[in-house]
Design an enzyme around this catalytic site. Structure first.
Site, PDB file in Angstrom:
ATOM      1  N   ARG A  62      17.045  -9.917  22.287  1.00 33.98           N
ATOM      2  CA  ARG A  62      17.189  -9.636  23.712  1.00 33.98           C
ATOM      3  C   ARG A  62      17.374 -10.919  24.489  1.00 33.98           C
ATOM      4  O   ARG A  62      16.538 -11.816  24.411  1.00 33.98           O
ATOM      5  CB  ARG A  62      15.971  -8.881  24.209  1.00 33.98           C
ATOM      6  CG  ARG A  62      15.865  -7.572  23.434  1.00 33.98           C
ATOM      7  CD  ARG A  62      14.793  -6.682  23.930  1.00 33.98           C
ATOM      8  NE  ARG A  62      14.888  -5.416  23.193  1.00 33.98           N
ATOM      9  CZ  ARG A  62      14.411  -4.267  23.607  1.00 33.98           C
ATOM     10  NH1 ARG A  62      13.796  -4.201  24.746  1.00 33.98           N
ATOM     11  NH2 ARG A  62      14.564  -3.185  22.879  1.00 33.98           N
TER      12      ARG A  62
ATOM     13  N   GLU B  95      16.644 -12.049  27.175  1.00 31.93           N
ATOM     14  CA  GLU B  95      15.763 -12.017  28.348  1.00 31.93           C
ATOM     15  C   GLU B  95      15.983 -13.296  29.128  1.00 31.93           C
ATOM     16  O   GLU B  95      15.867 -14.383  28.571  1.00 31.93           O
ATOM     17  CB  GLU B  95      14.288 -11.965  27.914  1.00 31.93           C
ATOM     18  CG  GLU B  95      13.897 -10.782  27.061  1.00 31.93           C
ATOM     19  CD  GLU B  95      13.611  -9.538  27.887  1.00 31.93           C
ATOM     20  OE1 GLU B  95      13.708  -9.619  29.135  1.00 31.93           O
ATOM     21  OE2 GLU B  95      13.317  -8.496  27.277  1.00 31.93           O
TER      22      GLU B  95
ATOM     23  N   ARG C 256       4.942 -13.097  27.303  1.00 32.01           N
ATOM     24  CA  ARG C 256       5.004 -11.874  26.495  1.00 32.01           C
ATOM     25  C   ARG C 256       6.425 -11.471  26.089  1.00 32.01           C
ATOM     26  O   ARG C 256       6.629 -10.391  25.540  1.00 32.01           O
ATOM     27  CB  ARG C 256       4.306 -10.729  27.217  1.00 32.01           C
ATOM     28  CG  ARG C 256       4.953 -10.326  28.523  1.00 32.01           C
ATOM     29  CD  ARG C 256       4.322  -9.040  29.058  1.00 32.01           C
ATOM     30  NE  ARG C 256       5.253  -8.341  29.911  1.00 32.01           N
ATOM     31  CZ  ARG C 256       5.509  -8.659  31.165  1.00 32.01           C
ATOM     32  NH1 ARG C 256       4.896  -9.689  31.711  1.00 32.01           N
ATOM     33  NH2 ARG C 256       6.378  -7.974  31.876  1.00 32.01           N
ATOM     34  N   HIS C 257       7.407 -12.306  26.390  1.00 34.55           N
ATOM     35  CA  HIS C 257       8.784 -12.010  25.984  1.00 34.55           C
ATOM     36  C   HIS C 257       9.289 -13.017  24.965  1.00 34.55           C
ATOM     37  O   HIS C 257       9.085 -14.217  25.118  1.00 34.55           O
ATOM     38  CB  HIS C 257       9.735 -12.036  27.185  1.00 34.55           C
ATOM     39  CG  HIS C 257       9.591 -10.849  28.076  1.00 34.55           C
ATOM     40  ND1 HIS C 257       8.780 -10.863  29.184  1.00 34.55           N
ATOM     41  CD2 HIS C 257      10.143  -9.611  28.017  1.00 34.55           C
ATOM     42  CE1 HIS C 257       8.842  -9.674  29.780  1.00 34.55           C
ATOM     43  NE2 HIS C 257       9.647  -8.894  29.091  1.00 34.55           N
TER      44      HIS C 257
ATOM     45  N   GLU D  16       2.920  -3.733  28.470  1.00 36.98           N
ATOM     46  CA  GLU D  16       3.530  -2.603  27.765  1.00 36.98           C
ATOM     47  C   GLU D  16       3.593  -2.905  26.261  1.00 36.98           C
ATOM     48  O   GLU D  16       3.959  -3.998  25.862  1.00 36.98           O
ATOM     49  CB  GLU D  16       4.949  -2.402  28.307  1.00 36.98           C
ATOM     50  CG  GLU D  16       5.713  -1.301  27.591  1.00 36.98           C
ATOM     51  CD  GLU D  16       7.212  -1.409  27.811  1.00 36.98           C
ATOM     52  OE1 GLU D  16       7.644  -1.482  28.975  1.00 36.98           O
ATOM     53  OE2 GLU D  16       7.941  -1.422  26.805  1.00 36.98           O
TER      54      GLU D  16
ATOM     55  N   SER E 261       7.706   1.908  24.008  1.00 40.18           N
ATOM     56  CA  SER E 261       8.408   2.940  24.784  1.00 40.18           C
ATOM     57  C   SER E 261       8.928   3.972  23.805  1.00 40.18           C
ATOM     58  O   SER E 261       9.252   3.645  22.664  1.00 40.18           O
ATOM     59  CB  SER E 261       9.628   2.385  25.505  1.00 40.18           C
ATOM     60  OG  SER E 261       9.269   1.397  26.395  1.00 40.18           O
TER      61      SER E 261
ATOM     62  N   ARG F  46       3.596  -7.912  20.172  1.00 41.71           N
ATOM     63  CA  ARG F  46       2.689  -7.499  21.252  1.00 41.71           C
ATOM     64  C   ARG F  46       1.490  -6.753  20.706  1.00 41.71           C
ATOM     65  O   ARG F  46       0.382  -6.864  21.233  1.00 41.71           O
ATOM     66  CB  ARG F  46       3.440  -6.648  22.272  1.00 41.71           C
ATOM     67  CG  ARG F  46       4.421  -7.479  23.078  1.00 41.71           C
ATOM     68  CD  ARG F  46       4.909  -6.707  24.273  1.00 41.71           C
ATOM     69  NE  ARG F  46       5.941  -7.450  24.968  1.00 41.71           N
ATOM     70  CZ  ARG F  46       6.573  -6.994  26.033  1.00 41.71           C
ATOM     71  NH1 ARG F  46       6.290  -5.798  26.503  1.00 41.71           N
ATOM     72  NH2 ARG F  46       7.495  -7.732  26.613  1.00 41.71           N
TER      73      ARG F  46
HETATM   74  P1  AMO Z   1      11.787  -1.064  24.613  1.00 38.60           P
HETATM   75  O1  AMO Z   1      12.944  -1.777  25.191  1.00 38.60           O
HETATM   76  O2  AMO Z   1      10.697  -0.676  25.546  1.00 38.60           O
HETATM   77  O3  AMO Z   1      12.257   0.301  23.911  1.00 38.60           O
HETATM   78  O4  AMO Z   1      11.184  -1.910  23.439  1.00 38.60           O
HETATM   79  C1  AMO Z   1      10.120  -1.407  22.671  1.00 38.60           C
HETATM   80  C2  AMO Z   1       9.028  -2.428  22.531  1.00 38.60           C
HETATM   81  O5  AMO Z   1       9.506  -3.598  21.890  1.00 38.60           O
HETATM   82  C3  AMO Z   1       8.813  -4.722  22.377  1.00 38.60           C
HETATM   83  N1  AMO Z   1       9.746  -5.659  22.996  1.00 38.60           N
HETATM   84  C4  AMO Z   1       9.579  -6.986  23.051  1.00 38.60           C
HETATM   85  N2  AMO Z   1       8.622  -7.792  22.604  1.00 38.60           N
HETATM   86  C5  AMO Z   1       8.745  -9.096  22.825  1.00 38.60           C
HETATM   87  N3  AMO Z   1       9.777  -9.672  23.469  1.00 38.60           N
HETATM   88  C6  AMO Z   1      10.785  -8.900  23.944  1.00 38.60           C
HETATM   89  N4  AMO Z   1      11.802  -9.477  24.583  1.00 38.60           N
HETATM   90  C7  AMO Z   1      10.710  -7.500  23.750  1.00 38.60           C
HETATM   91  N5  AMO Z   1      11.492  -6.469  24.086  1.00 38.60           N
HETATM   92  C8  AMO Z   1      10.890  -5.372  23.615  1.00 38.60           C
HETATM   93  C9  AMO Z   1       7.836  -4.231  23.427  1.00 38.60           C
HETATM   94  C10 AMO Z   1       8.452  -2.937  23.847  1.00 38.60           C
HETATM   95  O6  AMO Z   1       7.502  -2.047  24.388  1.00 38.60           O
HETATM   96  N6  AMO Z   1      14.823   1.955  21.968  1.00 38.60           N
HETATM   97  C11 AMO Z   1      13.556   1.890  22.660  1.00 38.60           C
HETATM   98  C12 AMO Z   1      12.437   2.467  21.828  1.00 38.60           C
HETATM   99  C13 AMO Z   1      12.540   3.935  21.614  1.00 38.60           C
HETATM  100  O7  AMO Z   1      12.693   4.669  22.604  1.00 38.60           O
HETATM  101  O8  AMO Z   1      12.442   4.366  20.455  1.00 38.60           O
HETATM  102  C14 AMO Z   1      13.279   0.442  23.023  1.00 38.60           C
HETATM  103  O9  AMO Z   1      13.852  -0.479  22.514  1.00 38.60           O
HETATM  104  O10 AMO Z   1       6.588  -4.033  22.790  1.00 38.60           O
HETATM  105  P1  ATP Z   2      10.762  -3.381  28.090  1.00 38.77           P
HETATM  106  O1  ATP Z   2      10.736  -3.668  26.660  1.00 38.77           O
HETATM  107  O2  ATP Z   2      10.784  -1.932  28.452  1.00 38.77           O
HETATM  108  O3  ATP Z   2      11.743  -4.209  28.825  1.00 38.77           O
HETATM  109  P2  ATP Z   2       8.721  -5.131  28.927  1.00 38.77           P
HETATM  110  O4  ATP Z   2       7.260  -5.062  28.858  1.00 38.77           O
HETATM  111  O5  ATP Z   2       9.442  -6.239  28.279  1.00 38.77           O
HETATM  112  O6  ATP Z   2       9.314  -3.762  28.528  1.00 38.77           O
HETATM  113  P3  ATP Z   2      10.148  -5.464  31.238  1.00 38.77           P
HETATM  114  O7  ATP Z   2      10.857  -4.225  31.610  1.00 38.77           O
HETATM  115  O8  ATP Z   2      10.889  -6.650  30.759  1.00 38.77           O
HETATM  116  O9  ATP Z   2       8.981  -5.052  30.348  1.00 38.77           O
HETATM  117  O10 ATP Z   2       9.219  -5.890  32.384  1.00 38.77           O
HETATM  118  C1  ATP Z   2       8.202  -5.033  32.816  1.00 38.77           C
HETATM  119  C2  ATP Z   2       7.998  -5.339  34.224  1.00 38.77           C
HETATM  120  O11 ATP Z   2       7.554  -6.676  34.337  1.00 38.77           O
HETATM  121  C3  ATP Z   2       9.313  -5.197  34.943  1.00 38.77           C
HETATM  122  O12 ATP Z   2       9.146  -4.386  36.066  1.00 38.77           O
HETATM  123  C4  ATP Z   2       9.688  -6.601  35.312  1.00 38.77           C
HETATM  124  O13 ATP Z   2      10.169  -6.657  36.628  1.00 38.77           O
HETATM  125  C5  ATP Z   2       8.387  -7.378  35.203  1.00 38.77           C
HETATM  126  N1  ATP Z   2       8.678  -8.689  34.676  1.00 38.77           N
HETATM  127  C6  ATP Z   2       9.363  -8.995  33.585  1.00 38.77           C
HETATM  128  N2  ATP Z   2       9.436 -10.308  33.422  1.00 38.77           N
HETATM  129  C7  ATP Z   2       8.771 -10.850  34.429  1.00 38.77           C
HETATM  130  C8  ATP Z   2       8.482 -12.173  34.829  1.00 38.77           C
HETATM  131  N3  ATP Z   2       8.925 -13.229  34.168  1.00 38.77           N
HETATM  132  N4  ATP Z   2       7.737 -12.353  35.906  1.00 38.77           N
HETATM  133  C9  ATP Z   2       7.287 -11.318  36.604  1.00 38.77           C
HETATM  134  N5  ATP Z   2       7.529 -10.057  36.300  1.00 38.77           N
HETATM  135  C10 ATP Z   2       8.266  -9.813  35.227  1.00 38.77           C
END
Ligand code: AMO
Ligand code: ATP
Length: 439
Positions: free
Chosen positions: A215, A217, A223-224, A362, A365, A413
């Site tokens: 990703r 990002e 956490r990313h 989170e 999903s 995570r």
């Molecule tokens: P989603 O985008 O929420 O859902 O991703 C699922 C979970 O993967 C982890 N994750 C990450 N962890 C670390 N860094 C990241 N950049 C990152 N992106 C995602 C999180 C997140 O909750 N296709 C759907 C899943 C489904 O519906 O089956 C999906 O990808 O823990």
């Molecule tokens: P997903 O995998 O569904 O993307 P995630 O936990 O990575 O889940 P994001 O959707 O990336 O979540 O972010 C969750 C919420 O946190 C979003 O509403 C986003 O706006 C916020 N967020 C993400 N990155 C940041 C950041 N660097 N600072 C503040 N808020 C953030």
């Protein structure tokens, strides 16, 4: 033989006169004049090698005294019980073989006396891993993945793998890494989503995959990652509630297994785990908005996504009420869930998508998916995507696609929230982030 025993396997009472060979890194050399101690460390612990000046061949003693810390050695000798030594024994050496000498100074301290910055540790991960704490994290991660495989296998899921080089996006929220695939544009896959769904049309019925997701990002957070490990499932003839049960049961099982099999590592990390209580609380999206609006300065409108501050507020609220860190958010607005999430038949404004949350972030999903091709095309279009790019996927829906549901949970995570590490990079051997492309 370079090694007959790991440090933790040596039990003096069982060995008698039998000679053993340990192998590992020179943790320290303590030369007290009349007696010299060399501590050799392996993955399982430490062995104390004891050389008494009067009783030791001078050449061997000299060799021991000159050992440089963190060099790799193999030591053969006899074992004696010794209460003051690390594992309750000492080794009286016959032979010390220097296999690889370490340079000095070392890129970072390994004794744990000086806490290095995360960046320094990641730059020299090979040295960082020689610290007990770091190794303990990866032993726990191993137990987590082993438990996941065990749980899903025992519950009828087949392990599959999907391509990482793909032509389309799946997750709207984040961007893609483009790559060159011969003369075509391709991308690193964001999620096995489309493939695991196609497998449902194929009749595999219940599948799981543990693999990398990529990703792009933009932001650099704790956490990313740009490359993460996703644990994904997909199951046929199921709705979202069915797979939510699989998810919470799996998470509870993983915690149980880690407590059972990695108690030493948990001890090293000073973590006391409690198995999350199932079922996890279900909070509706509507309730989530109310909680945020009642407890924070934020004023969210219906249809807004939940940001970091909102997630924290809900997490604290649920924790206060239940004493539990894990919970679900269900009944999301269809508009803010991915195109593949099934809207409720009697109220299509809401979708059968869910998030599984930890108090702090989170974790997962998922959703019941749309299995009706016409509806799927409508949803793809309404999210501003072109159905033509999804033809390979849509085809699988036209010749017998069962209703199905699934989820993805980020392995890092899961481990991070279990161990309470500050930064997600702590639980990845070689993290990929905005700045980090090597090692
Ligand atoms: P989603 O985008 O929420 O859902 O991703 C699922 C979970 O993967 C982890 N994750 C990450 N962890 C670390 N860094 C990241 N950049 C990152 N992106 C995602 C999180 C997140 O909750 N296709 C759907 C899943 C489904 O519906 O089956 C999906 O990808 O823990
Ligand atoms: P997903 O995998 O569904 O993307 P995630 O936990 O990575 O889940 P994001 O959707 O990336 O979540 O972010 C969750 C919420 O946190 C979003 O509403 C986003 O706006 C916020 N967020 C993400 N990155 C940041 C950041 N660097 N600072 C503040 N808020 C953030």
């Amino acid at each position: 033989n370079l090694r007959t025993h790991y440090a933790s396997q040596i039990k003096p009472e069982e060995l008698g006169d039998q000679k053993v060979t340990v192998a590992g890194w020179v943790h320290e050399v303590r030369d007290l004049g009349g007696i010299c101690f060399v501590v050799v460390r392996d993955r399982t612990g430490k062995s104390q090698i004891t050389l008494v000046k009067k009783k030791t061949d001078p050449e061997l003693l000299d060799k021991a005294r000159k050992l440089v810390r963190e060099s790799v050695v193999s030591v053969t000798g006899s074992v004696k019980p010794e209460g003051k030594a690390p594992n309750g024994y000492e080794l009286i050496p016959d032979e010390i073989t220097l296999l690889n000498e370490a340079d000095s100074p070392l890129p970072m301290d390994t004794t744990g006396k000086v806490e290095a910055e995360l960046d320094t540790r990641l730059d020299s991960r090979f040295i960082d891993l020689r610290r007990e704490r770091t190794t303990a994290i990866f032993k726990v991660r191993h137990e987590v993945l082993k438990a996941v495989r065990g749980y899903l296998t025992d519950n009828g899921f087949i392990e599959t793998s999907s391509p990482k080089v793909v032509a389309t996006a799946t997750e709207g929220g984040t961007s893609l890494f483009p790559i060159t695939y011969f003369d075509r544009e391709a991308f690193l896959n964001q999620s096995p989503q489309l493939f695991k769904q196609i497998l449902m049309s194929g009749g595999l019925d219940r599948v799981f995959e543990i693999g990398p997701i990529f990703r792009a990002e933009e932001h650099d957070t704790r956490r990313h990652l740009n490359e993460a490990t996703s644990i994904d499932i997909e199951a046929s003839f199921c709705d979202h509630f069915d797979v939510m049960e699989v998810l919470e049961e799996m998470v509870a099982y993983v915690y149980e297994q880690v407590i059972e099999n990695a108690s030493d590592s948990l001890g090293v990390l000073d973590v006391e785990l409690k198995v999350p209580q199932v079922p996890f609380k279900r909070v509706t999206y509507d309730e989530a908005i109310e909680i945020v609006n009642a407890n924070t300065d934020e004023m969210l409108n219906w249809g807004d996504d939940l940001g970091t501050a909102a997630e924290h507020a809900i997490g604290e609220y649920v924790f206060k009420e239940t004493g539990e860190s894990h919970y679900f958010i269900i009944d999301w607005p269809t508009e803010i869930k991915p195109f593949y999430a099934m809207p409720y038949e009697d109220n299509p404004i809401l979708s059968k998508g869910f998030d599984m949350m930890h108090r702090t972030m989170e974790l997962s999903s998922g959703a019941q998916r749309i299995h009706i091709p016409e509806l799927l095309i409508e949803r793809i279009e309404s999210q501003g995507l072109d159905p033509e790019g999804f033809e390979f996927y849509l085809k699988a829906f036209r010749y017998g696609m069962p209703p199905h549901a699934g989820w993805g949970i980020g392995c890092e995570r899961l481990v991070m929230t279990m161990l309470g590490t500050e930064n997600i990079r702590d639980v990845v051997l070689f993290p990929r982030d905005r700045r980090r492309l090597s090692p």
